[in-house]
Design a protein around this motif. Structure first.
Motif, short mmCIF file in Angstrom:
data_model
loop_
_atom_site.label_atom_id
_atom_site.label_comp_id
_atom_site.label_asym_id
_atom_site.label_seq_id
_atom_site.Cartn_x
_atom_site.Cartn_y
_atom_site.Cartn_z
N ARG A 230 -30.61 27.37 -1.19
CA ARG A 230 -30.33 26.16 -1.25
C ARG A 230 -31.08 25.34 -0.34
O ARG A 230 -31.36 23.90 -0.83
N ALA A 231 -31.41 25.97 0.68
CA ALA A 231 -32.48 24.67 1.27
C ALA A 231 -33.57 24.49 0.20
O ALA A 231 -34.23 23.34 0.74
N THR A 232 -33.99 25.83 -0.60
CA THR A 232 -35.37 25.15 -1.25
C THR A 232 -35.25 23.63 -1.82
O THR A 232 -35.55 22.24 -2.12
N GLU B 144 -32.36 21.69 -1.07
CA GLU B 144 -32.44 20.37 -0.37
C GLU B 144 -33.84 19.54 0.18
O GLU B 144 -33.21 18.36 0.89
N LYS B 145 -34.48 20.78 0.85
CA LYS B 145 -35.62 19.88 1.30
C LYS B 145 -37.21 19.84 0.60
O LYS B 145 -37.61 19.32 0.63
N MET B 146 -37.04 20.69 -0.50
CA MET B 146 -38.19 20.49 -1.52
C MET B 146 -38.44 18.93 -1.76
O MET B 146 -39.52 18.31 -1.79
N LEU C 68 -37.62 16.02 -0.10
CA LEU C 68 -38.69 15.53 1.20
C LEU C 68 -39.81 16.05 1.21
O LEU C 68 -41.04 15.59 1.82
N VAL C 69 -40.53 17.47 0.96
CA VAL C 69 -41.76 17.76 1.44
C VAL C 69 -42.03 17.05 0.13
O VAL C 69 -43.71 16.51 0.46
N ARG D 155 -42.15 13.95 -1.61
CA ARG D 155 -42.26 12.77 -1.12
C ARG D 155 -43.09 12.99 0.17
O ARG D 155 -44.54 11.65 0.68
N GLN D 156 -43.77 13.78 0.96
CA GLN D 156 -44.12 13.86 2.03
C GLN D 156 -45.72 13.88 1.75
O GLN D 156 -46.54 13.67 1.89
#
Length: 171
Positions: free
Chosen positions: A125-127, A129-131, A133-134, A136-137
Motif C-alpha cells: 500500500r505504501a508503494t 501511495e508513494k510511487m 510522488l517518486v 514525479r520527482q
C-alpha cells in the motif's frame, strides 16, 4: 550418453510445457489488481499533469507578453480543446480495455495473485501511495539533467562545427 540427452530433452519439454500451461490472468483478478493499485486514480493524475502542461505551454508561447483580449480568448479556446481531448483520450472508460487486454496477455493468474498479495500488505500500500510522488520527482530531476545535458550537447556541437570549419580551411 543418449539416455542423458533424452532425459535432458524430456526435462526441457516438461519445464517448457508447464510454463505454457500457466493459466492466463483472469479478467476478475486483473480488475481487482487495477483497483488495488489505484490505476484509475493514477490515470486521472496523468490527465491533470497533461492539462497543466498544456496550459503552461500556452502561457510560455506568449514569452512574457500580455495577450490582447482576442489572443486571450484564442488561448482559452485552444486550452479548452486540448483539455477536452486529453480528458477523452485518457479517460478510464477508454483506457480500461487496453489495461485489461495487456494485463491478461502479459501476466499469469499466479503472477497477478502474487502482486495482489504484495499490494495488499502495508509495504505494498505504501508503494502504491508513494510511487506517483517518486515518479514525479524522477521526472523533475530528469528534466533538470536533460536541460544540463542539452547545454553540454550544444557546446559539443559548436566545438564540432568549429573543428570542421578549421579542418576544411574555411573560416
Amino acid at each position: 550418453m543418449r539416455s542423458s540427452i533424452r532425459n535432458l530433452l524430456l526435462l526441457v519439454l516438461l519445464l517448457g510445457s508447464s510454463a505454457a500451461l500457466a493459466e492466463p490472468a483472469s479478467e476478475a483478478s486483473v480488475r481487482r489488481l487495477l483497483e488495488v493499485t489505484q490505476a484509475r486514480a493514477l490515470l486521472q493524475q496523468v490527465q491533470q499533469q497533461a492539462q497543466g502542461m498544456m496550459q503552461g505551454l500556452a502561457q510560455q508561447s506568449l514569452r512574457g507578453k500580455s495577450p490582447t483580449p482576442a489572443q486571450e480568448a484564442a488561448i482559452t479556446r485552444m486550452t479548452a480543446r486540448m483539455v477536452a481531448l486529453i480528458q477523452e483520450q485518457l479517460s478510464w472508460e477508454r483506457q480500461e480495455p487496453m489495461y485489461m487486454r495487456l494485463y491478461t496477455q502479459t501476466f499469469t493468474e499466479d503472477e497477478v495473485a502474487g502482486m495482489l498479495a504484495f499490494y495488499e500488505t502495508p509495504a505494498g500500500r505504501a508503494t502504491i501511495e508513494k510511487m506517483p510522488l517518486v515518479l514525479r520527482q524522477i521526472s523533475q530531476e530528469s528534466q533538470r539533467s536533460m536541460a544540463e545535458m542539452g547545454a553540454q550537447l550544444k557546446a559539443i556541437q559548436r566545438d564540432f562545427v568549429a573543428e570542421m570549419q578549421a579542418a576544411s580551411g574555411k573560416p
